[in-house]
Design an enzyme around this catalytic site. Structure first.
Site, PDB file in Angstrom:
ATOM      1  N   CYS A  83      51.964  42.943  43.532  1.00 44.09           N
ATOM      2  CA  CYS A  83      52.324  43.844  44.452  1.00 44.09           C
ATOM      3  C   CYS A  83      51.256  44.156  45.428  1.00 44.09           C
ATOM      4  O   CYS A  83      50.801  45.365  45.355  1.00 44.09           O
ATOM      5  CB  CYS A  83      53.272  44.862  44.065  1.00 44.09           C
ATOM      6  SG  CYS A  83      54.115  45.764  45.354  1.00 44.09           S
ATOM      7  N   CYS A 103      52.210  47.441  47.123  1.00 46.79           N
ATOM      8  CA  CYS A 103      51.891  48.802  46.286  1.00 46.79           C
ATOM      9  C   CYS A 103      50.585  48.946  45.945  1.00 46.79           C
ATOM     10  O   CYS A 103      50.229  50.342  45.996  1.00 46.79           O
ATOM     11  CB  CYS A 103      52.453  48.435  44.731  1.00 46.79           C
ATOM     12  SG  CYS A 103      54.076  47.727  44.880  1.00 46.79           S
ATOM     13  N   ASP A 104      49.409  48.179  45.937  1.00 42.71           N
ATOM     14  CA  ASP A 104      48.302  48.289  45.547  1.00 42.71           C
ATOM     15  C   ASP A 104      47.260  48.013  46.528  1.00 42.71           C
ATOM     16  O   ASP A 104      46.112  48.279  46.379  1.00 42.71           O
ATOM     17  CB  ASP A 104      47.917  47.489  44.368  1.00 42.71           C
ATOM     18  CG  ASP A 104      48.726  47.663  42.925  1.00 42.71           C
ATOM     19  OD1 ASP A 104      49.174  48.939  42.681  1.00 42.71           O
ATOM     20  OD2 ASP A 104      48.910  46.930  42.113  1.00 42.71           O
TER      21      ASP A 104
END
Ligand code: NAP
Length: 309
Positions: A136, A139-140
């Site tokens: 992801c 997300c990161d």
């Protein structure tokens, strides 16, 4: 405590947009419905940065849209249980659904379990998952503001995530085994216009390397001429497609050779009372809007099915 077997009218497995829509339609038809999911409601919407193609909403973050759907489910009093379903069987005129939490009985079951990211299956991938290897980027990506990362794949997932993180990270390497991309041309154009993107076409990842702090580099190979190159990266983001989450359906012959579920126009499988909706189905377009479409159709069909019985 009573040992009486409770048979639910309809059980939905999966609380993504397909499952939540089916639940909303059933609840509004006054049919008692229960949802089970091993994760928080929302499915892949929870890891989608921005949704700009859901009619009526110009743009909204994936988690916000997921939460709005969840609020609607909650306000209708629909029960959601957190459990991992591992088997479904049919007994007489109802289904037996076994999860890590309990056995649930239902007259009709709607499968809405979606897909799970495919792994690269190369050395170093598993070892550095969570320490540089992530599925992801949205997300990161923020962890790599001053670093280079690599994104592997050429589909909409890979390119959509690349477009998003290109604005955050120092440099992105795109490693794609092909010359042509499956991703929409509008996304490709946006990515090509990003100044910090380097494309490595006809190339595959070979091994991820790292140290005690996490990923340090990745070895890639050009499959046309056999040459190898080591890219210094701190993040590795594979987006090489997804597999249907359907292992628990092994008792039934309802899947194609890739594991996707086959359904008729009413979203019913070849097993009466067993419905399937959303990304887990064999279909041409996997979008939130096609998932909600499936959910509405299956809900009304399942409702008719249980009333006939
Ligand atoms: P996908 O479309 O199947 O693309 C997977 C990509 O990974 C392909 O480019 C493929 O290369 C490559 N690949 C597959 N196996 C590989 C391997 N072992 N090593 C290296 N590369 C490999 O998957 P996706 O991008 O996850 O999308 C799934 C579905 O969701 C699609 O229908 C997509 O359109 C949809 N989706 C839509 C949106 C949107 O509309 N905004 C966003 C995300 C996803 P080849 O091209 O050479 O096969």
């Amino acid at each position: 405590m009573s040992n009486e077997k409770v048979i639910h009218p309809v059980l939905i497995i999966g609380a993504g947009p397909a499952g939540m829509t089916a639940a909303i339609y059933l609840a509004r038809a006054n049919t008692k419905v229960k949802i089970v999911d091993k994760y928080a409601p929302g499915g892949k919407m929870n890891i989608t940065q921005l949704v700009e193609n859901y009619p009526g909403v110009t743009n909204i973050t994936g988690p916000d849209l997921a939460f709005k759907m969840f609020e609607q489910v909650r306000d209708l009093g629909i029960e959601i249980e957190y459990a991992d379903v591992n088997k479904i069987k049919k007994e007489e005129n109802h289904f037996v659904v076994e999860s890590d939490e309990e056995t649930i009985y239902a007259k009709a079951v709607i499968v809405a379990t979606g897909t799970q990211e495919r792994k690269l299956k190369i050395p170093g991938e598993a070892k550095y998952t969570g320490r540089g290897v992530s599925y992801c980027a949205v997300c990161d990506g923020n962890l790599y503001k001053n670093d280079a990362i690599v994104i592997i794949g050429g589909g909409n997932s890979a390119i959509e995530e690349a477009v998003f993180v290109a604005k955050i990270v120092k440099k992105i390497h795109i490693v794609h085994r092909n010359e042509n991309f499956r991703a929409d041309e509008s996304l490709m154009e946006e990515l090509r216009n990003s100044p910090n993107v380097e494309f490595h076409l006809n190339s595959i990842p070979v091994e991820v390397f790292g140290d005690q702090n996490g990923v340090t580099s990745i070895l890639i190979k050009n499959i046309e001429n056999g040459s190898e190159e080591k890219l210094d990266v701190k993040g590795v983001f594979p987006f090489v497609g997804s597999d249907a989450v359907t292992d628990f359906l092994s008792e039934f012959d309802v899947r194609d050779d890739k594991g996707f579920v086959l359904v008729d126009q009413e979203m019913m499988t070849s097993v009466p009372g067993l419905y399937s909706i959303g990304d887990v189905n064999k279909k041409v377009l996997r979008q939130i809007v096609t998932a909600t479409n499936d959910g509405a159709i299956a809900a009304l069909a399942a409702n008719r099915y249980i009333k006939r019985k």
